[in-house]
Write a protein that holds these residues in place. Sequence first.
Motif, PDB file in Angstrom:
ATOM      1  N   SER A 262     -35.379 149.767 112.954  1.00  0.00           N
ATOM      2  CA  SER A 262     -36.774 150.077 112.660  1.00  0.00           C
ATOM      3  C   SER A 262     -36.975 151.071 111.522  1.00  0.00           C
ATOM      4  CB  SER A 262     -37.463 150.625 113.918  1.00  0.00           C
ATOM      5  OG  SER A 262     -36.820 151.804 114.348  1.00  0.00           O
TER       6      SER A 262
ATOM      7  N   SER B 144     -29.215 149.559 118.602  1.00  0.00           N
ATOM      8  CA  SER B 144     -30.180 149.412 117.505  1.00  0.00           C
ATOM      9  C   SER B 144     -29.483 149.191 116.167  1.00  0.00           C
ATOM     10  CB  SER B 144     -31.068 150.659 117.409  1.00  0.00           C
ATOM     11  OG  SER B 144     -31.867 150.788 118.554  1.00  0.00           O
TER      12      SER B 144
ATOM     13  N   SER C 151     -34.400 146.523 120.413  1.00  0.00           N
ATOM     14  CA  SER C 151     -33.112 147.139 120.736  1.00  0.00           C
ATOM     15  C   SER C 151     -32.414 146.251 121.750  1.00  0.00           C
ATOM     16  CB  SER C 151     -33.271 148.554 121.284  1.00  0.00           C
ATOM     17  OG  SER C 151     -33.925 148.516 122.533  1.00  0.00           O
TER      18      SER C 151
ATOM     19  N   SER D  67     -42.090 146.034 108.878  1.00  0.00           N
ATOM     20  CA  SER D  67     -41.663 146.885 109.979  1.00  0.00           C
ATOM     21  C   SER D  67     -40.690 146.132 110.861  1.00  0.00           C
ATOM     22  CB  SER D  67     -42.867 147.374 110.804  1.00  0.00           C
ATOM     23  OG  SER D  67     -43.516 146.280 111.421  1.00  0.00           O
TER      24      SER D  67
ATOM     25  N   SER E 181     -38.585 146.216 114.817  1.00  0.00           N
ATOM     26  CA  SER E 181     -38.577 146.781 116.164  1.00  0.00           C
ATOM     27  C   SER E 181     -37.511 146.091 116.997  1.00  0.00           C
ATOM     28  CB  SER E 181     -39.948 146.632 116.821  1.00  0.00           C
ATOM     29  OG  SER E 181     -40.255 145.260 117.017  1.00  0.00           O
TER      30      SER E 181
ATOM     31  N   PHE F 296     -34.861 141.525 118.624  1.00  0.00           N
ATOM     32  CA  PHE F 296     -35.401 142.293 117.514  1.00  0.00           C
ATOM     33  C   PHE F 296     -36.449 141.467 116.770  1.00  0.00           C
ATOM     34  CE2 PHE F 296     -32.159 145.537 117.772  1.00  0.00           C
ATOM     35  CZ  PHE F 296     -31.136 144.873 118.426  1.00  0.00           C
TER      36      PHE F 296
END
Lengths: 107, 121
Positions: A52, A31, A67, A63, A65, A71
């Motif tokens: 995130s 991440s 991994s 926002s 998100s 992404f």
Amino acid sequence: DIQMTQSPSTLSASVGDRVTITCRASQSISSWLAWYQQKPGKAPKFLIYKASSLESGVPSRFSGSGSGTEFTLTISSLQPDDFATYYCQQYNSYSLTFGGGTKVEIK
Amino acid sequence: QVQLVQSGAEVKKPGASVKVSCKASGYTFISYAMHWVRLAPGQRLEWMGWINAGNGNTKFSQKFQGRVTITRDTSASTVYMELNGLRSEDTAVYYCARGPNCGGDCFFDYWGQGTLVTVSS
């Protein structure tokens, strides 16, 4: 070096639209990903870290998100101030690399 | 508030060197890293290297290894980036950017205003 690929390279949208930008890594980066916003003639602005986590002061319409290798950066309701170029950056390895950028234009 | 103020635009001839400064204020200078990132025309952002402002340790992108030097003056809260052997492809805006000392998080939370370096004969 880990290669970062963003898509699309250009995106035309209207105020109020939901916008999604994708960033893909050439190998897993867990991440360890950040997002930045840059306007012409200005320095980049830090938005998101660890894929995130929203930086303090950044509007909640942004926002992030994902991994591993895929992404996304989402702007839930595009505002006039959001028209800019967005870059992802990986920091899984010490050779830090950026994506090619996504320019968000007015439709 | 955190501020990073860079030195002014430079015009250099091929083969010359350039030294850009970045003066920091608004935070404890030695507690953070300082990176250098450049943006050449039509290219993506490119990371060059970083310095641990506390102990002076540096690490560079392989692309710039041997051609770039990053130093700091803790008494002046200033970091310097020197690039040698300039070529036309080095024409770019050079940014200093603060970050946590890399060892986990290695991103850039504050940026300088940028310094345009033009390499032209």
